[in-house]
Design a protein around this motif. Structure first.
Motif, PDB file in Angstrom:
ATOM      1  N   LEU A   1      -1.946 -30.464 -54.907  1.00 48.54           N
ATOM      2  CA  LEU A   1      -2.430 -30.723 -56.272  1.00 48.54           C
ATOM      3  C   LEU A   1      -1.342 -30.436 -57.299  1.00 48.54           C
ATOM      4  O   LEU A   1      -1.200 -31.152 -58.290  1.00 48.54           O
ATOM      5  CB  LEU A   1      -3.685 -29.895 -56.559  1.00 48.54           C
ATOM      6  CG  LEU A   1      -4.938 -30.288 -55.771  1.00 48.54           C
ATOM      7  CD1 LEU A   1      -6.067 -29.297 -56.031  1.00 48.54           C
ATOM      8  CD2 LEU A   1      -5.362 -31.709 -56.086  1.00 48.54           C
TER       9      LEU A   1
ATOM     10  N   PHE B   1      -1.042 -43.262 -56.693  1.00 51.45           N
ATOM     11  CA  PHE B   1      -2.493 -43.079 -56.745  1.00 51.45           C
ATOM     12  C   PHE B   1      -3.173 -43.375 -55.418  1.00 51.45           C
ATOM     13  O   PHE B   1      -4.228 -42.804 -55.128  1.00 51.45           O
ATOM     14  CB  PHE B   1      -3.097 -43.890 -57.896  1.00 51.45           C
ATOM     15  CG  PHE B   1      -2.921 -43.181 -59.206  1.00 51.45           C
ATOM     16  CD1 PHE B   1      -3.751 -42.135 -59.560  1.00 51.45           C
ATOM     17  CD2 PHE B   1      -1.895 -43.526 -60.063  1.00 51.45           C
ATOM     18  CE1 PHE B   1      -3.577 -41.453 -60.752  1.00 51.45           C
ATOM     19  CE2 PHE B   1      -1.707 -42.841 -61.258  1.00 51.45           C
ATOM     20  CZ  PHE B   1      -2.562 -41.802 -61.603  1.00 51.45           C
TER      21      PHE B   1
ATOM     22  N   HIS C   1      -2.720 -40.148 -53.707  1.00 49.19           N
ATOM     23  CA  HIS C   1      -3.603 -39.181 -54.374  1.00 49.19           C
ATOM     24  C   HIS C   1      -5.047 -39.353 -53.887  1.00 49.19           C
ATOM     25  O   HIS C   1      -5.722 -38.379 -53.541  1.00 49.19           O
ATOM     26  CB  HIS C   1      -3.496 -39.371 -55.892  1.00 49.19           C
ATOM     27  CG  HIS C   1      -4.362 -38.465 -56.691  1.00 49.19           C
ATOM     28  ND1 HIS C   1      -4.305 -37.099 -56.602  1.00 49.19           N
ATOM     29  CD2 HIS C   1      -5.314 -38.741 -57.621  1.00 49.19           C
ATOM     30  CE1 HIS C   1      -5.182 -36.564 -57.436  1.00 49.19           C
ATOM     31  NE2 HIS C   1      -5.806 -37.543 -58.058  1.00 49.19           N
ATOM     32  N   THR C   2      -5.504 -40.598 -53.836  1.00 53.92           N
ATOM     33  CA  THR C   2      -6.871 -40.877 -53.369  1.00 53.92           C
ATOM     34  C   THR C   2      -7.048 -40.414 -51.922  1.00 53.92           C
ATOM     35  O   THR C   2      -8.044 -39.766 -51.586  1.00 53.92           O
ATOM     36  CB  THR C   2      -7.179 -42.389 -53.487  1.00 53.92           C
ATOM     37  OG1 THR C   2      -7.025 -42.783 -54.847  1.00 53.92           O
ATOM     38  CG2 THR C   2      -8.592 -42.706 -53.022  1.00 53.92           C
TER      39      THR C   2
ATOM     40  N   VAL D   1       5.244 -36.275 -53.134  1.00 53.74           N
ATOM     41  CA  VAL D   1       3.803 -36.111 -52.946  1.00 53.74           C
ATOM     42  C   VAL D   1       3.558 -35.502 -51.569  1.00 53.74           C
ATOM     43  O   VAL D   1       4.406 -35.599 -50.678  1.00 53.74           O
ATOM     44  CB  VAL D   1       3.054 -37.458 -53.084  1.00 53.74           C
ATOM     45  CG1 VAL D   1       3.171 -38.002 -54.504  1.00 53.74           C
ATOM     46  CG2 VAL D   1       3.555 -38.472 -52.085  1.00 53.74           C
TER      47      VAL D   1
ATOM     48  N   ILE E   1      -7.301 -33.060 -61.749  1.00 53.74           N
ATOM     49  CA  ILE E   1      -6.566 -32.114 -60.912  1.00 53.74           C
ATOM     50  C   ILE E   1      -6.822 -30.688 -61.395  1.00 53.74           C
ATOM     51  O   ILE E   1      -7.070 -29.777 -60.602  1.00 53.74           O
ATOM     52  CB  ILE E   1      -5.056 -32.441 -60.893  1.00 53.74           C
ATOM     53  CG1 ILE E   1      -4.826 -33.728 -60.096  1.00 53.74           C
ATOM     54  CG2 ILE E   1      -4.237 -31.291 -60.310  1.00 53.74           C
ATOM     55  CD1 ILE E   1      -3.425 -34.273 -60.180  1.00 53.74           C
TER      56      ILE E   1
ATOM     57  N   ALA F   1      -9.718 -41.803 -59.160  1.00 61.19           N
ATOM     58  CA  ALA F   1      -8.359 -42.019 -58.650  1.00 61.19           C
ATOM     59  C   ALA F   1      -8.235 -43.414 -58.045  1.00 61.19           C
ATOM     60  O   ALA F   1      -7.240 -44.109 -58.266  1.00 61.19           O
ATOM     61  CB  ALA F   1      -8.006 -40.946 -57.617  1.00 61.19           C
TER      62      ALA F   1
ATOM     63  N   ASN G   1      -6.720 -38.403 -64.779  1.00 65.20           N
ATOM     64  CA  ASN G   1      -6.476 -37.910 -63.425  1.00 65.20           C
ATOM     65  C   ASN G   1      -5.829 -36.535 -63.431  1.00 65.20           C
ATOM     66  O   ASN G   1      -6.106 -35.701 -62.572  1.00 65.20           O
ATOM     67  CB  ASN G   1      -5.637 -38.917 -62.638  1.00 65.20           C
ATOM     68  CG  ASN G   1      -6.476 -40.046 -62.100  1.00 65.20           C
ATOM     69  OD1 ASN G   1      -7.072 -39.939 -61.037  1.00 65.20           O
ATOM     70  ND2 ASN G   1      -6.558 -41.140 -62.847  1.00 65.20           N
TER      71      ASN G   1
ATOM     72  N   THR H   1      -0.675 -36.955 -46.369  1.00 65.60           N
ATOM     73  CA  THR H   1      -2.138 -36.965 -46.414  1.00 65.60           C
ATOM     74  C   THR H   1      -2.784 -36.968 -45.043  1.00 65.60           C
ATOM     75  O   THR H   1      -3.998 -36.823 -44.937  1.00 65.60           O
ATOM     76  CB  THR H   1      -2.645 -38.208 -47.182  1.00 65.60           C
ATOM     77  OG1 THR H   1      -2.155 -39.377 -46.534  1.00 65.60           O
ATOM     78  CG2 THR H   1      -2.184 -38.175 -48.619  1.00 65.60           C
TER      79      THR H   1
ATOM     80  N   PHE I   1       1.026 -33.366 -57.292  1.00 69.50           N
ATOM     81  CA  PHE I   1       0.444 -34.492 -58.028  1.00 69.50           C
ATOM     82  C   PHE I   1       0.471 -34.235 -59.522  1.00 69.50           C
ATOM     83  O   PHE I   1       0.756 -35.139 -60.311  1.00 69.50           O
ATOM     84  CB  PHE I   1      -0.982 -34.779 -57.558  1.00 69.50           C
ATOM     85  CG  PHE I   1      -1.046 -35.489 -56.249  1.00 69.50           C
ATOM     86  CD1 PHE I   1      -0.508 -36.760 -56.098  1.00 69.50           C
ATOM     87  CD2 PHE I   1      -1.640 -34.894 -55.154  1.00 69.50           C
ATOM     88  CE1 PHE I   1      -0.556 -37.422 -54.883  1.00 69.50           C
ATOM     89  CE2 PHE I   1      -1.701 -35.542 -53.937  1.00 69.50           C
ATOM     90  CZ  PHE I   1      -1.157 -36.802 -53.794  1.00 69.50           C
TER      91      PHE I   1
END
Length: 187
Positions: free
Chosen positions: A93, A161, A164-165, A67, A123, A45, A119, A70, A96
């Motif tokens: 998830l 991303f 996501h990371t 999203v 997932i 990712a 990616n 985080t 994403f």
């Protein structure tokens, strides 16, 4: 008429065959607790994020994508059980996956599409990892976009991303680290 006598030899052979065939049954899925598995997904990712930062032509994305947040509040995290944490991770998830599916349709460069596909596959693999930890799939229904206060919107691929990371590094790692199946294996 003579009484019917069972053929003990046939019964013994049948039981031996059934016992032998039973060994061929699939064993229960063993938990995937090795942190290197998640590290690989994080690295991929992050590499995608880096590659997309420099991408200009054929990488344009129109629209915004929902999203998950985080940030991790450890005080709140301690009050959540594994199922609540799993639902949060699975919902994230799912978001994403939806975003990557939409992005895949709008990107024209084959190399970028390949990164996105990889990616998206990761997932799916994370879902398999969660199942191996005996965490039920709690996100059976799709998450309505923008309906949860624990979400935000992003409008670029590199930002997607990056989030996501960070999600993988934070909430997913904490869930996998604290999963009861992994705690049992480490003792």
């Amino acid at each position: 008429m003579s009484p019917v006598t069972p053929n003990f030899g046939l019964v013994a052979v049948l039981l031996t065959v059934l016992q032998w065939a039973g060994r061929g049954l699939p064993s229960p899925v063993r938990p995937i607790c090795d942190p290197r598995v998640l590290d690989r997904f994080i690295m991929e990712a992050r590499d995608t994020e880096t590659a997309l930062r420099s991408c200009k032509a054929g990488c344009g994305v129109t629209g915004t994508f929902v999203v998950p947040l985080t940030n991790v509040d450890f005080v709140v995290l301690e009050t959540k059980d594994t199922e609540e944490q799993a639902l949060e991770v699975q919902s994230g998830l799912s978001l994403f996956g939806q975003a990557l599916g939409a992005v895949r349709e709008s990107v024209s460069r084959a190399a970028v599409q390949s990164l996105i596909d990889n990616n998206k596959s990761n997932i799916h693999s994370l879902g398999q990892v969660l199942r191996s930890l005996h965490i039920k799939d709690l996100s059976l229904s799709p998450v309505p976009a923008g309906s949860d206060s624990a979400t935000r919107k992003v409008s670029s691929l590199s930002e997607l991303f990056r989030v996501h990371t960070n999600f993988l590094r934070g909430k997913v790692r904490l869930l996998l680290t604290n999963a009861p199946a992994c705690q049992q294996n480490s003792t």
